[in-house]
Design an enzyme around this catalytic site. Structure first.
Site, short mmCIF file in Angstrom:
data_model
loop_
_atom_site.label_atom_id
_atom_site.label_comp_id
_atom_site.label_asym_id
_atom_site.label_seq_id
_atom_site.Cartn_x
_atom_site.Cartn_y
_atom_site.Cartn_z
N SER A 188 0.85 -1.18 0.00
CA SER A 188 0.00 0.00 0.00
C SER A 188 0.89 1.23 0.00
CB SER A 188 -0.89 0.00 1.26
OG SER A 188 -1.54 1.24 1.44
N TYR A 235 -1.81 -0.40 10.66
CA TYR A 235 -1.94 -0.75 9.24
C TYR A 235 -0.65 -0.41 8.49
CZ TYR A 235 -4.00 -1.02 4.54
OH TYR A 235 -4.27 -1.35 3.23
#
Length: 309
Positions: free
Chosen positions: A177, A190
């Site tokens: 990501s 995250y």
């Protein structure tokens, strides 16, 4: 004297290889890279029950691949399986697997090897997100983020990489990501998991180079936030530079990168520029730039629903 001569030879070799690599890059900037054929390749996709995983499955179905679909959601995974068959896949296998559990990954992986064969393209896509200030994140959700977003990559590599090495043929795909490149407010756990997944995939990639495993490829994908529902409520203040991405567009880019055997894929392209700026700018200016780009408040409006890819 001998050491100076050795250094000179090594320097000349390095410069020669660098020039060749640069010329190759320039050539393929203007001429499309050849794409490999994935018909008949056994493609395993984690988190295949919805979102990116489902779209990736449908895309590889069109390309004639054998599909192995993993998801903790049995109903969603079986729906993807049905859709893949309708899209033209002749061999599709759906397995219920909780990627947060190492023992379950090992168990289902053995089942796949016996029932389907050696996985030749592994796409680690499954992911979860909590969202919120770090000190307010429940411990169990932090552990879940690390288990699914990062540790599952360790265990799937352990399961399927040995056969790729033995056959000198395979492709490891890490869906990381942009949050694995730049820290994001209210996404500490995250970001940690995605940074770890990126670093792990890159390290194994280096291992394949050192071991001269030319047939084992790696692709590391770092997209900005995607409109899959996982980050529902998030917004971007500079959509012309960092837009919320449509999943179909991202999947097209991912599959293209796999077929062209690209090592790194950042989406959108502005992320390449952002990483250069992060590396060269003084910290205070980099933080001001992050604030200007809206990185500090992108999670405003996000409500955690324990979403999965």
């Amino acid at each position: 004297m001998a050491s100076n001569l050795k250094f000179t030879k090594e320097l000349i070799t390095f410069l020669g290889k660098a020039v060749i690599a640069l010329l190759e890059t320039l050539i393929f900037t203007f001429i499309p890279r050849p794409r490999k054929n994935v018909a008949g390749e056994i493609v395993l996709i984690t988190g295949a029950g919805r979102g990116l995983g489902r779209l990736l499955a449908l895309r590889f179905a069109h390309l004639g691949s054998v599909l192995v679909l993993w998801d903790v959601n049995k109903e969603g995974n079986e729906e993807t399986c049905r859709m893949a068959r309708e899209a033209g896949a002749t061999r599709v296998y759906a397995y219920t697997c909780d990627c947060s559990q190492k023992e379950e990954i090992y168990r289902v992986a053995e089942q796949v090897k016996k029932e389907v064969g050696d996985v030749s393209i592994l796409i680690n896509n499954a992911g979860v997100v909590t969202g919120g200030d770090f000190l307010n994140c429940p411990d169990d959700l932090i552990e879940k983020s690390l288990d699914v977003n990062f540790k599952a990559h360790l265990w799937t590599y352990k399961c399927f990489l040995p056969a790729m090495i033995a056959n000198d043929h395979g492709h490891l795909v890490c869906i990381s990501s942009s949050a694995g490149l730049i820290g994001v407010n209210k996404l500490a756990d995250y970001c940690a998991s995605k940074f770890a997944a990126y670093g792990f995939a890159e390290s194994v990639f280096i291992e394949t180079i050192v071991q001269k495993l030319k047939g084992v490829k790696t692709t590391i994908v770092c997209p900005f936030f995607i409109n899959t529902g996982m980050f529902e409520g998030c917004s971007t203040v500079r959509p012309f530079l960092l837009p919320i991405l449509e999943p179909e567009y991202v999947v097209e880019k991912i599959v293209d990168a796999i077929l062209k055997e690209k090592v790194y894929l950042y989406v959108p392209r502005f992320l390449y520029f952002a990483m250069v700026l992060k590396s060269v700018l003084p910290v205070k200016i980099a933080l001001l730039l992050s604030d200007f780009m809206g990185v500090f408040n992108i999670m405003d409006g996000f409500v955690c629903k324990k979403k999965k890819h």
